[in-house]
Design an enzyme around this catalytic site. Structure first.
Site, PDB file in Angstrom:
ATOM      1  N   TYR A  68      -3.028  -0.559  10.137  1.00 35.10           N
ATOM      2  CA  TYR A  68      -3.160  -0.731   8.568  1.00 35.10           C
ATOM      3  C   TYR A  68      -1.005  -0.707   8.102  1.00 35.10           C
ATOM      4  CZ  TYR A  68      -4.398  -0.817   3.610  1.00 35.10           C
ATOM      5  OH  TYR A  68      -4.232  -1.259   2.382  1.00 35.10           O
ATOM      6  N   SER A 128       0.651  -0.996  -0.058  1.00 35.85           N
ATOM      7  CA  SER A 128      -0.474   0.193   0.337  1.00 35.85           C
ATOM      8  C   SER A 128       0.956   1.247   0.002  1.00 35.85           C
ATOM      9  CB  SER A 128      -0.942   0.114   1.398  1.00 35.85           C
ATOM     10  OG  SER A 128      -1.255   1.288   1.103  1.00 35.85           O
TER      11      SER A 128
HETATM   12  P1  NDP Z   1     -11.192  -5.464  -0.368  1.00 34.21           P
HETATM   13  O1  NDP Z   1     -12.240  -4.708   0.393  1.00 34.21           O
HETATM   14  O2  NDP Z   1     -12.880  -4.674  -2.245  1.00 34.21           O
HETATM   15  O3  NDP Z   1     -11.065  -6.210  -1.045  1.00 34.21           O
HETATM   16  C1  NDP Z   1     -11.020  -7.196   0.351  1.00 34.21           C
HETATM   17  C2  NDP Z   1     -10.346  -9.039  -0.074  1.00 34.21           C
HETATM   18  O4  NDP Z   1     -10.110  -8.885   0.812  1.00 34.21           O
HETATM   19  C3  NDP Z   1     -11.923  -8.605   0.135  1.00 34.21           C
HETATM   20  O5  NDP Z   1     -11.841  -9.555  -1.441  1.00 34.21           O
HETATM   21  C4  NDP Z   1     -11.935 -10.163   1.125  1.00 34.21           C
HETATM   22  O6  NDP Z   1     -12.931 -11.293   0.782  1.00 34.21           O
HETATM   23  C5  NDP Z   1     -10.853 -10.852   1.148  1.00 34.21           C
HETATM   24  N1  NDP Z   1      -9.765 -10.888   2.961  1.00 34.21           N
HETATM   25  C6  NDP Z   1     -10.067 -10.554   4.426  1.00 34.21           C
HETATM   26  N2  NDP Z   1      -9.835 -10.527   4.761  1.00 34.21           N
HETATM   27  C7  NDP Z   1     -10.030 -12.185   4.416  1.00 34.21           C
HETATM   28  C8  NDP Z   1      -9.647 -13.201   5.185  1.00 34.21           C
HETATM   29  N3  NDP Z   1      -9.907 -13.786   6.677  1.00 34.21           N
HETATM   30  N4  NDP Z   1      -9.217 -13.969   4.139  1.00 34.21           N
HETATM   31  C9  NDP Z   1      -9.524 -13.937   2.736  1.00 34.21           C
HETATM   32  N5  NDP Z   1     -10.208 -13.293   2.420  1.00 34.21           N
HETATM   33  C10 NDP Z   1      -9.986 -12.581   2.884  1.00 34.21           C
HETATM   34  O7  NDP Z   1     -10.463  -3.971  -1.064  1.00 34.21           O
HETATM   35  P2  NDP Z   1      -9.566  -3.636  -2.054  1.00 34.21           P
HETATM   36  O8  NDP Z   1      -9.780  -4.293  -3.635  1.00 34.21           O
HETATM   37  O9  NDP Z   1      -9.160  -2.336  -1.608  1.00 34.21           O
HETATM   38  O10 NDP Z   1      -7.910  -4.321  -1.248  1.00 34.21           O
HETATM   39  C11 NDP Z   1      -7.529  -5.189  -0.964  1.00 34.21           C
HETATM   40  C12 NDP Z   1      -6.159  -5.671  -1.033  1.00 34.21           C
HETATM   41  O11 NDP Z   1      -5.654  -4.040  -1.384  1.00 34.21           O
HETATM   42  C13 NDP Z   1      -5.598  -5.095   0.151  1.00 34.21           C
HETATM   43  O12 NDP Z   1      -4.749  -5.660   0.971  1.00 34.21           O
HETATM   44  C14 NDP Z   1      -5.538  -3.515   0.431  1.00 34.21           C
HETATM   45  O13 NDP Z   1      -5.049  -3.167   1.541  1.00 34.21           O
HETATM   46  C15 NDP Z   1      -5.185  -3.188  -0.687  1.00 34.21           C
HETATM   47  N6  NDP Z   1      -4.844  -1.989  -0.450  1.00 34.21           N
HETATM   48  C16 NDP Z   1      -5.853  -1.141  -1.455  1.00 34.21           C
HETATM   49  C17 NDP Z   1      -6.108  -0.147  -2.169  1.00 34.21           C
HETATM   50  C18 NDP Z   1      -6.966   0.566  -2.606  1.00 34.21           C
HETATM   51  O14 NDP Z   1      -6.972   1.889  -2.629  1.00 34.21           O
HETATM   52  N7  NDP Z   1      -8.237   0.062  -2.214  1.00 34.21           N
HETATM   53  C19 NDP Z   1      -4.899   0.720  -1.709  1.00 34.21           C
HETATM   54  C20 NDP Z   1      -3.857  -0.006  -1.156  1.00 34.21           C
HETATM   55  C21 NDP Z   1      -3.685  -1.684  -0.419  1.00 34.21           C
HETATM   56  P3  NDP Z   1     -14.602 -11.073   1.535  1.00 34.21           P
HETATM   57  O15 NDP Z   1     -15.524 -10.465   0.762  1.00 34.21           O
HETATM   58  O16 NDP Z   1     -14.379 -12.729   0.861  1.00 34.21           O
HETATM   59  O17 NDP Z   1     -14.181 -11.634   2.970  1.00 34.21           O
END
Ligand code: NDP
Length: 254
Positions: free
Chosen positions: A157, A144
């Site tokens: 985070y 991130s």
């Molecule tokens: P979302 O909330 O759309 O995606 C997060 C995903 O993580 C979901 O698909 C969720 O699946 C999954 N998840 C969470 N907990 C678990 C778990 N215990 N086991 C398995 N799956 C899990 O957000 P983003 O797409 O934005 O985030 C994706 C990644 O990108 C993250 O790591 C985030 O920190 C990172 N990120 C995002 C940024 C942004 O601007 N959006 C910027 C920088 C980094 P489910 O719904 O099935 O629980």
């Protein structure tokens, strides 16, 4: 000529059922990879698989909770029985919990570290034997901007995402002997469920991001596909231990 072709390669994308994970999964499927959408929510997983199949890609859904070592192992077993092994892992599952550091309970702190950092490590351990068996592999860990900067309301985070970069470097050093490349990707501000929640919780966030991003827009999950394909493909065979921002210039802005 560098090859970006992923036909015959198998990719697991944790949290691949939405947002950045789905953006990257779709990119890999477009260039031929067989994709495993691994998330906790079975309905979201199934919907993501339908989207990839509808555009001609190959995908299956596997339920996983990345904080459970046994669940990570089961995810790899399901992948092996369907596709024969694993070549690519994208550790994308992640959460945030925005509050001042003095207000975290121990359980809240641990949940962020467990999902974002320990969960990624457990998935790396789970795929390692299969990658060794197949003569190599590619691991892409999602960091991130909070791997570089921090903010008062994202201490847990930022700690987890800083850890992702250092873990990637360590694994890159350890597993180079097995022809496994390990890199981190640092997304800027991408429009997803996670950041939509952020915009509701943090006053003025939307405008601040626009003002600081040279590209003058929020990223779309599709903006993450290209880096995913590059780091998953033979084109990046000499790239390991890096942390690459994909941020519309956000981290370059003084
Ligand atoms: P979302 O909330 O759309 O995606 C997060 C995903 O993580 C979901 O698909 C969720 O699946 C999954 N998840 C969470 N907990 C678990 C778990 N215990 N086991 C398995 N799956 C899990 O957000 P983003 O797409 O934005 O985030 C994706 C990644 O990108 C993250 O790591 C985030 O920190 C990172 N990120 C995002 C940024 C942004 O601007 N959006 C910027 C920088 C980094 P489910 O719904 O099935 O629980």
């Amino acid at each position: 000529m560098a090859s970006f072709d992923l036909h015959g390669r198998v990719a697991i994308v944790t949290g691949g059922n939405g947002g950045i994970g789905l953006g990257m999964a779709r990119g890999l499927a477009e260039v031929g990879a067989s994709v495993v959408i691994a998330g906790r929510n079975a309905d979201k997983n199934a919907e993501a698989v339908s989207k990839i199949s509808a555009s001609g890609g190959q995908a299956i859904a596997v339920d996983v909770d990345v904080v459970q070592a046994s669940s990570c192992q089961a995810m790899v077993e399901a992948t092996r029985s369907q596709y024969g092994g694993v070549d690519i892992l994208i550790n994308n599952a992640g959460i945030n919990n925005r509050k001042q550091p003095e207000d975290y309970t121990l359980a809240e702190w641990q949940q962020v570290l467990d999902i974002n950092l320990t969960g990624a490590f457990l998935c790396c351990q789970a795929v390692y034997p299969s990658m060794v068996e197949r003569g190599g592999g590619k691991i892409i860990n999602i960091g991130s901007m909070m791997s570089i900067f921090a903010a008062s309301f994202t201490v847990a985070y930022a700690a987890s995402k800083g850890g992702i970069v250092q873990m990637s470097k360590g694994l890159a050093c350890a597993w180079a002997k097995d022809n496994i490349q390990v890199n981190a990707v640092l997304p800027g501000w991408i429009d997803t469920d996670l950041t939509r929640r952020g915009r509701r919780e943090v006053d003025g966030l939307h405008e601040k991001v626009l003002a600081r991003t040279p590209a003058a827009r929020w990223g779309d999950p599709g903006d993450m596909a290209g880096i995913g394909v590059f780091l998953a493909s033979p084109a990046s065979d000499f790239v390991t231990g890096t942390a690459i921002p994909v941020d519309g210039g956000y981290s370059a802005q003084g």
